[in-house]
Structure formats: C-alpha cells, structure tokens
Design an enzyme around this catalytic site. Structure first.
Site, PDB file in Angstrom:
ATOM      1  N   CYS A   1       6.875   1.445  10.034  1.00 52.61           N
ATOM      2  CA  CYS A   1       6.328   0.475   9.083  1.00 52.61           C
ATOM      3  C   CYS A   1       6.329  -0.862   9.797  1.00 52.61           C
ATOM      4  O   CYS A   1       7.291  -1.195  10.505  1.00 52.61           O
ATOM      5  CB  CYS A   1       7.201   0.431   7.840  1.00 52.61           C
ATOM      6  SG  CYS A   1       6.840  -0.934   6.742  1.00 52.61           S
ATOM      7  N   THR A   2       5.247  -1.608   9.617  1.00 55.43           N
ATOM      8  CA  THR A   2       5.092  -2.845  10.384  1.00 55.43           C
ATOM      9  C   THR A   2       6.165  -3.895  10.083  1.00 55.43           C
ATOM     10  O   THR A   2       6.382  -4.790  10.874  1.00 55.43           O
ATOM     11  CB  THR A   2       3.709  -3.446  10.099  1.00 55.43           C
ATOM     12  OG1 THR A   2       3.488  -3.414   8.690  1.00 55.43           O
ATOM     13  CG2 THR A   2       2.629  -2.647  10.790  1.00 55.43           C
ATOM     14  N   HIS A   3       6.826  -3.799   8.942  1.00 55.24           N
ATOM     15  CA  HIS A   3       7.881  -4.764   8.625  1.00 55.24           C
ATOM     16  C   HIS A   3       9.192  -4.501   9.374  1.00 55.24           C
ATOM     17  O   HIS A   3      10.004  -5.397   9.526  1.00 55.24           O
ATOM     18  CB  HIS A   3       8.243  -4.685   7.133  1.00 55.24           C
ATOM     19  CG  HIS A   3       7.286  -5.366   6.216  1.00 55.24           C
ATOM     20  ND1 HIS A   3       5.976  -4.990   6.107  1.00 55.24           N
ATOM     21  CD2 HIS A   3       7.464  -6.378   5.337  1.00 55.24           C
ATOM     22  CE1 HIS A   3       5.387  -5.749   5.198  1.00 55.24           C
ATOM     23  NE2 HIS A   3       6.274  -6.603   4.719  1.00 55.24           N
TER      24      HIS A   3
ATOM     25  N   ASN B   1       0.999   1.051   9.023  1.00 53.86           N
ATOM     26  CA  ASN B   1       1.237   2.494   9.169  1.00 53.86           C
ATOM     27  C   ASN B   1       0.607   3.280   8.032  1.00 53.86           C
ATOM     28  O   ASN B   1       0.074   4.371   8.234  1.00 53.86           O
ATOM     29  CB  ASN B   1       2.733   2.779   9.205  1.00 53.86           C
ATOM     30  CG  ASN B   1       3.345   2.419  10.535  1.00 53.86           C
ATOM     31  OD1 ASN B   1       3.544   3.271  11.381  1.00 53.86           O
ATOM     32  ND2 ASN B   1       3.627   1.143  10.736  1.00 53.86           N
ATOM     33  N   THR B   2       0.680   2.730   6.828  1.00 58.60           N
ATOM     34  CA  THR B   2       0.172   3.462   5.671  1.00 58.60           C
ATOM     35  C   THR B   2      -1.351   3.591   5.772  1.00 58.60           C
ATOM     36  O   THR B   2      -1.911   4.677   5.588  1.00 58.60           O
ATOM     37  CB  THR B   2       0.591   2.760   4.365  1.00 58.60           C
ATOM     38  OG1 THR B   2       2.000   2.491   4.428  1.00 58.60           O
ATOM     39  CG2 THR B   2       0.296   3.605   3.163  1.00 58.60           C
TER      40      THR B   2
ATOM     41  N   TYR C   1       0.836  -1.196   0.000  1.00 55.84           N
ATOM     42  CA  TYR C   1       0.000   0.000   0.000  1.00 55.84           C
ATOM     43  C   TYR C   1       0.882   1.261   0.000  1.00 55.84           C
ATOM     44  O   TYR C   1       0.407   2.342  -0.334  1.00 55.84           O
ATOM     45  CB  TYR C   1      -0.866   0.064   1.265  1.00 55.84           C
ATOM     46  CG  TYR C   1      -2.048  -0.879   1.324  1.00 55.84           C
ATOM     47  CD1 TYR C   1      -2.245  -1.890   0.382  1.00 55.84           C
ATOM     48  CD2 TYR C   1      -2.979  -0.752   2.346  1.00 55.84           C
ATOM     49  CE1 TYR C   1      -3.338  -2.743   0.476  1.00 55.84           C
ATOM     50  CE2 TYR C   1      -4.081  -1.596   2.440  1.00 55.84           C
ATOM     51  CZ  TYR C   1      -4.252  -2.592   1.502  1.00 55.84           C
ATOM     52  OH  TYR C   1      -5.337  -3.426   1.594  1.00 55.84           O
ATOM     53  N   GLY C   2       2.128   1.098   0.412  1.00 56.37           N
ATOM     54  CA  GLY C   2       3.004   2.245   0.680  1.00 56.37           C
ATOM     55  C   GLY C   2       3.269   3.157  -0.501  1.00 56.37           C
ATOM     56  O   GLY C   2       3.664   4.308  -0.332  1.00 56.37           O
TER      57      GLY C   2
HETATM   58  N1  DGL Z   1       2.300  -2.457   6.155  1.00 54.92           N
HETATM   59  C1  DGL Z   1       2.853  -1.301   5.481  1.00 54.92           C
HETATM   60  C2  DGL Z   1       3.106  -0.209   6.513  1.00 54.92           C
HETATM   61  O1  DGL Z   1       3.201  -0.467   7.710  1.00 54.92           O
HETATM   62  C3  DGL Z   1       4.126  -1.627   4.747  1.00 54.92           C
HETATM   63  C4  DGL Z   1       3.927  -2.442   3.497  1.00 54.92           C
HETATM   64  C5  DGL Z   1       3.167  -1.705   2.413  1.00 54.92           C
HETATM   65  O2  DGL Z   1       3.731  -0.786   1.786  1.00 54.92           O
HETATM   66  O3  DGL Z   1       2.036  -2.055   2.203  1.00 54.92           O
HETATM   67  O4  DGL Z   1       3.204   0.929   6.149  1.00 54.92           O
END
Ligand code: DGL
Length: 270
Positions: free
Chosen positions: A187-189, A76-77, A44-45
């Site tokens: 970011c969750t990763h 986060n996004t 989604y970022g």
């Molecule tokens: N889960 C997204 C975040 O925490 C990172 C991965 C994405 O870009 O979707 O922003």
C-alpha cells in the site's frame, strides 16, 4: 509521436502515492510530473472492483487531457483492479506498482522463502500479488493480511504511537508466526509506518515498490527514447478535494519543491 517534454502522469486514490512520486522525482528529476490524488473519494481500498475501475478511468482521462507520455498507477488497489481497463484506453505506457514490488522481492528472496503481504482489503481480495508472483517467481510462499486501519492511522499522524504499535502487533504477529522473512508494503502509505514495523519486527526485510517502479519507468522511457534530459522538471499536484490536512499530508509524503498544488475535478465516467 511521444516527446520527452510531455509529462509523466501519476495517480493514486489520495496522497499516499506521493511516496512513489518521491522516488520517481529522485531518480528522474528532469521529468515533468503531473500527480492526481483523488482525495474526495479516498479510500479505494474498501470499494468494489467496479467503482475502483470507474474512478481510475476518470482520472486517466484527466491525465490524458494533459497530454502525458506515460502513466504510473501509484496505488496498489487501483493497480490490482484497473490496469487492464486503463491499458484499453491508451497506447502510452501504463505501469502499476505490483509487478515492480514482486520483482524486487524475487531479486532478494531465495526459493522456498515466505513473504508477508500487507495491503488494503481490496488488494488482498484481488489476489493480484499472488498472480504476479506466480508469473515471476513461483517458488515463494505469500501470506497476505488486510490492514484497513493503517491508512487512517498514518494520515492522522499516528504512525509512531502506542496505538499504531498495538494495531501493528495484531496485524503482523500472524505473519511472524508463519515464518515470514520478507514483508511487502503493499500500500502506498506504508513506507511511512516502516520505521515502526522495523522496530517491532526487525526480522522482516521490507519490500517497497516505489524504487523499483521508478527504475522501471526510467527503463521504459529510455527504451522509447522519451527520457527528458533538460534540467528542472516541473512537479504539479492536483487533488479532487483540498483541506488543511491535505496540505500537511502533502508535506509529510513529498518534501521536494512543488510548482503547483491545487484542486481539479475529473469528468464522470457514466
Ligand atoms: N493508495 C491505496 C493503496 O495503495 C491506499 C489508500 C486507499 O485505500 O485508497 O492501496
């Protein structure tokens, strides 16, 4: 009327949000948890606000159809763009990950300190962390850096590699030069690349929203009298696309026992 036995819904653009689920499960092992990872449409970022909101609404509708008692936006996004739209859809508690991360920073940092923020392009562009910081702790400086290469590196198992070190130095050197003492993993990763960051930049104190988000969820459920107290909460994971790498990533991000791991489709929000 909400009931303790209803599940908590948690979602992310993919499997990175499992780092948040892990903390929720560690702190609230008796809760039934339903996680949705939109693996067919991750990341989604790099997407527009309109698309992120539309995808988030579709997932929320799926979670609501499972009769969840609270929703944690473990991305986060999506937290940056879609919280308001989600809250318009339901009266149940909806938590994002940004306010908890900023609260954790505010608890640690002294006035005048500088914090770096690493996140997706979308999260940085949204200014969501600056807005939350202005609300919670006006006297800190925030320096943001979009790090779009980190998610694929982590997903491909390259978090500890010469390639990751090279890219991390390129992203983080400007933050170190600007005197950042703290680094928000926006970011969750990123908890999965924290070891490499610590090794390269030991001066950064890392701030991760997962623990604080889990603590906030516990407080919200307790306040509403809907904390589940019976032992043995179920953990169900759903993804919009399943491949072998999803299975290995699931194990990388969430090591506890899972009761279900299967595909589910969300209805389109037209
Ligand atoms: N889960 C997204 C975040 O925490 C990172 C991965 C994405 O870009 O979707 O922003």
């Amino acid at each position: 009327m909400l009931h303790p036995n209803q599940s908590v819904g948690v979602f992310d653009s993919g499997l990175g949000g499992l780092t948040v689920l892990r903390e929720i499960h560690a702190r609230l092992p008796q809760e039934n948890l339903i996680y949705f990872g939109d693996t067919a449409r991750v990341p989604y970022g790099n997407k527009s606000a309109t698309t992120i909101i539309r995808y988030s609404r579709e997932i929320v509708r799926f979670l609501l159809s499972r009769d969840v008692k609270a929703i944690v936006v473990a991305c986060n996004t999506a937290s940056s763009y879609a919280l308001e739209a989600i809250r318009e859809m339901t009266d149940i508690p909806v938590l994002g990950v940004i306010d908890p991360a900023v609260r954790s920073l505010a608890q640690h940092a002294k006035a005048g300190a500088t914090a770096g923020l690493i996140a997706t392009k979308g999260t940085i562009a949204s200014q969501s962390y600056n807005t939350s910081l202005a609300r919670q702790h006006g006297e800190l400086n925030l320096v943001g850096k979009a790090c779009p290469l980190l998610v694929p590196l982590i997903e491909e198992g390259y978090a500890e590699s010469a390639a990751a070190d090279l890219i991390l130095r390129d992203y983080l050197a400007p933050l170190a030069e600007q005197g950042a003492e703290y680094l928000i993993l926006g970011c969750t990763h990123y908890p999965l690349i924290a070891r490499a960051i610590n090794r390269l930049y030991p001066q950064f104190k890392l701030i991760d929203s997962a623990e604080e988000t889990a603590a906030e969820l516990k407080a919200v459920l307790a306040e509403k009298n809907i904390l589940r107290t019976e032992a043995g909460g179920r953990v169900e994971l759903y993804v919009s696309d399943m491949t072998d790498s999803m299975r290995s990533m699931q194990q990388l991000f969430f090591q506890s026992k899972v009761d279900k791991f299967e595909t589910a489709q969300v209805a389109e929000d037209l």
